[in-house]
Structures are given as C-alpha cells and as structure tokens.
Design a protein around this motif. Structure first.
Motif, PDB file in Angstrom:
ATOM      1  N   GLN A 169       0.841  -1.200   0.000  1.00 20.68           N
ATOM      2  CA  GLN A 169       0.000   0.000   0.000  1.00 20.68           C
ATOM      3  C   GLN A 169       0.877   1.252   0.000  1.00 20.68           C
ATOM      4  O   GLN A 169       2.043   1.196   0.367  1.00 20.68           O
ATOM      5  CB  GLN A 169      -0.894  -0.003   1.238  1.00 20.68           C
ATOM      6  CG  GLN A 169      -1.836  -1.185   1.300  1.00 20.68           C
ATOM      7  CD  GLN A 169      -2.518  -1.300   2.656  1.00 20.68           C
ATOM      8  OE1 GLN A 169      -2.146  -0.641   3.616  1.00 20.68           O
ATOM      9  NE2 GLN A 169      -3.513  -2.170   2.718  1.00 20.68           N
ATOM     10  N   LYS A 170       0.292   2.366  -0.396  1.00 18.34           N
ATOM     11  CA  LYS A 170       1.017   3.636  -0.381  1.00 18.34           C
ATOM     12  C   LYS A 170       0.814   4.272   0.996  1.00 18.34           C
ATOM     13  O   LYS A 170      -0.303   4.612   1.368  1.00 18.34           O
ATOM     14  CB  LYS A 170       0.498   4.554  -1.481  1.00 18.34           C
ATOM     15  CG  LYS A 170       1.317   5.812  -1.634  1.00 18.34           C
ATOM     16  CD  LYS A 170       1.040   6.465  -2.959  1.00 18.34           C
ATOM     17  CE  LYS A 170       1.842   7.736  -3.153  1.00 18.34           C
ATOM     18  NZ  LYS A 170       3.271   7.498  -3.232  1.00 18.34           N
ATOM     19  N   PRO A 171       1.917   4.421   1.767  1.00 17.31           N
ATOM     20  CA  PRO A 171       1.770   4.949   3.118  1.00 17.31           C
ATOM     21  C   PRO A 171       1.717   6.469   3.161  1.00 17.31           C
ATOM     22  O   PRO A 171       2.038   7.134   2.180  1.00 17.31           O
ATOM     23  CB  PRO A 171       3.044   4.449   3.807  1.00 17.31           C
ATOM     24  CG  PRO A 171       4.061   4.470   2.708  1.00 17.31           C
ATOM     25  CD  PRO A 171       3.299   4.075   1.448  1.00 17.31           C
ATOM     26  N   ARG A 176       5.813   7.522   7.217  1.00 20.68           N
ATOM     27  CA  ARG A 176       6.865   6.656   6.670  1.00 20.68           C
ATOM     28  C   ARG A 176       8.240   7.221   7.016  1.00 20.68           C
ATOM     29  O   ARG A 176       9.131   6.496   7.450  1.00 20.68           O
ATOM     30  CB  ARG A 176       6.707   6.557   5.147  1.00 20.68           C
ATOM     31  CG  ARG A 176       7.736   5.658   4.490  1.00 20.68           C
ATOM     32  CD  ARG A 176       7.596   5.731   2.964  1.00 20.68           C
ATOM     33  NE  ARG A 176       8.403   4.740   2.306  1.00 20.68           N
ATOM     34  CZ  ARG A 176       9.689   4.895   2.036  1.00 20.68           C
ATOM     35  NH1 ARG A 176      10.323   6.001   2.394  1.00 20.68           N
ATOM     36  NH2 ARG A 176      10.369   3.938   1.426  1.00 20.68           N
ATOM     37  N   ARG A 177       8.436   8.535   6.798  1.00 20.38           N
ATOM     38  CA  ARG A 177       9.729   9.169   7.103  1.00 20.38           C
ATOM     39  C   ARG A 177      10.078   9.022   8.573  1.00 20.38           C
ATOM     40  O   ARG A 177      11.201   8.672   8.939  1.00 20.38           O
ATOM     41  CB  ARG A 177       9.693  10.656   6.727  1.00 20.38           C
ATOM     42  CG  ARG A 177      10.039  10.945   5.293  1.00 20.38           C
ATOM     43  CD  ARG A 177      10.302  12.432   5.063  1.00 20.38           C
ATOM     44  NE  ARG A 177       9.251  13.308   5.557  1.00 20.38           N
ATOM     45  CZ  ARG A 177       8.141  13.593   4.880  1.00 20.38           C
ATOM     46  NH1 ARG A 177       7.946  13.085   3.684  1.00 20.38           N
ATOM     47  NH2 ARG A 177       7.236  14.398   5.392  1.00 20.38           N
ATOM     48  N   GLN A 178       9.103   9.294   9.437  1.00 18.19           N
ATOM     49  CA  GLN A 178       9.361   9.193  10.874  1.00 18.19           C
ATOM     50  C   GLN A 178       9.665   7.754  11.286  1.00 18.19           C
ATOM     51  O   GLN A 178      10.541   7.508  12.106  1.00 18.19           O
ATOM     52  CB  GLN A 178       8.170   9.734  11.655  1.00 18.19           C
ATOM     53  CG  GLN A 178       8.012  11.243  11.523  1.00 18.19           C
ATOM     54  CD  GLN A 178       6.742  11.757  12.195  1.00 18.19           C
ATOM     55  OE1 GLN A 178       5.816  11.009  12.451  1.00 18.19           O
ATOM     56  NE2 GLN A 178       6.727  13.054  12.491  1.00 18.19           N
ATOM     57  N   ALA A 179       8.946   6.805  10.689  1.00 25.78           N
ATOM     58  CA  ALA A 179       9.173   5.389  11.007  1.00 25.78           C
ATOM     59  C   ALA A 179      10.569   4.965  10.585  1.00 25.78           C
ATOM     60  O   ALA A 179      11.301   4.320  11.360  1.00 25.78           O
ATOM     61  CB  ALA A 179       8.120   4.518  10.323  1.00 25.78           C
ATOM     62  N   LEU A 180      10.964   5.330   9.377  1.00 27.51           N
ATOM     63  CA  LEU A 180      12.298   4.945   8.890  1.00 27.51           C
ATOM     64  C   LEU A 180      13.394   5.617   9.706  1.00 27.51           C
ATOM     65  O   LEU A 180      14.442   5.015   9.964  1.00 27.51           O
ATOM     66  CB  LEU A 180      12.441   5.272   7.408  1.00 27.51           C
ATOM     67  CG  LEU A 180      11.583   4.419   6.470  1.00 27.51           C
ATOM     68  CD1 LEU A 180      11.732   4.875   5.025  1.00 27.51           C
ATOM     69  CD2 LEU A 180      11.930   2.943   6.600  1.00 27.51           C
TER      70      LEU A 180
END
Length: 197
Positions: A169-171, A176-180
C-alpha cells in the motif's frame, strides 16, 4: 478491498481466482524483483519480466503450503520469492553442479581430504531436514527481530511500514519518514542488519 491474507484464504478454499491473489501481491513482487536486479547490476541477463514470471510461480508454491494460522501470506511469499529469484539469477547453479546426488560418483566412493583422511561423499551430503530446521530457526529469529523493531514505532508509523512493505500500500509520507528515521537508530538498525550480510 480484501487483504492479501483474506484473498489467499479465499483462493485456497476455491472462493477466489488465483489471479486476484496475483493482482494483490504483484506490486510487492515487482518491487522485490527490481531490488534484486539493482543488487545484481544486471549480470546474467535476467530481466524484470523473467523475475515476474518466477514470482508468479513462487506465488503458486507459497499458496500451496501457507497456513493462515502461522503468519501473514506476504511474509510466507517473501521466502518463496527469495528462493525463486536466486534460482532465476543462477545463484544456485554452482551449488547444484557440486551436488553429489547430481554427479556420476557413487555416494560410497572412497575419497581423501587434504590431510589424507578417508571419507565418502555420503559423509558430506547435506541433510535437507537439518537445513530446513536451520532455515526455520533463522526465519523465526528474523520475525522476532522485526516484531521487536516494529514495536519501537507508534501505531501510525507501524501501520505505514506494514502497509508499504507487507501489503504493497502507499503509506502516509510523513509517517513513513518518521518510522524509517526511528528504524535507522543504531540500536534497532544493528539487529536488523544481522540478516542482510
């Protein structure tokens, strides 16, 4: 829209067509295939079309022995995908050539090692059951490490990572940035990198 797990269960029970599952998993497979092509630097002449065909066959294999009670279908499929891509790119060819079962030598033919000690091919033939057991242990350890890493994320960050890498899916870009960024923390990253050496 049904999840990949729901679609896989439906296909296994005859309630859905295999192409529905392929449509749900294809993006993930193509993304993995492109990663493999980049890593190989284009050696061996394998194309993304070759890997896509291998990915579809791997999907059939994964569906055959996946059990919904043992985890997500996409994780199970990822293992079959790795094996299929290794085979398609010829990474197993040399090992297969050295496999005593495929050679003309008898398993009982006496040989000697560098020190002059005798042995037979039967003494060194890999035990598939043992290899499978080690692979299972490694897979379970990887699952544990990934679960531990994901536990460090907020619920929305975790959903973004699982959605992108497991479900295709497109997050949300911010999540996404914070998770990575969190997953790149040296403490978390170190445990994950053990599986990519």
């Amino acid at each position: 829209m049904a999840s990949t797990n729901e679609t896989a269960v439906a296909v296994q029970s005859g309630q859905a067509d295999i192409l529905e599952l392929w449509f749900a998993a294809r993006r993930f497979a193509i993304k993995q295939g492109l990663r493999w092509l980049r890593a190989s630097g284009g050696e061996g002449g394998v194309t993304i079309d070759d890997l896509e065909q291998s990915a579809f066959l791997a999907l059939l294999d994964a569906l055959e022995d996946w059990n919904a009670s043992e985890g997500s279908f996409i994780s199970w499929y990822a293992l079959r995908l790795k094996t299929a891509f290794e085979s398609a790119m010829g990474l197993r060819t040399q090992r297969d050539r050295k496999d005593p079962i495929r050679s003309a030598l008898s398993l009982d033919e006496p040989l000697t090692d560098r020190e002059g000690d005798p042995f037979t091919i039967a003494d060194i033939v890999p035990d598939p059951a043992a290899e499978a057991a080690f692979a299972d242990i490694e897979w379970r350890e990887l699952q544990r490490v990934v679960r531990t890493a994901l536990a460090q994320l907020t619920d929305t960050q975790r959903a973004a990572i699982i959605g992108e890498f497991w479900l295709g899916q497109k997050p949300d870009p911010k999540e996404r940035r914070q998770a990575l960024r969190t997953l790149r923390h040296p403490y978390i990253r170190k445990t994950l990198m053990e599986f990519y050496r």
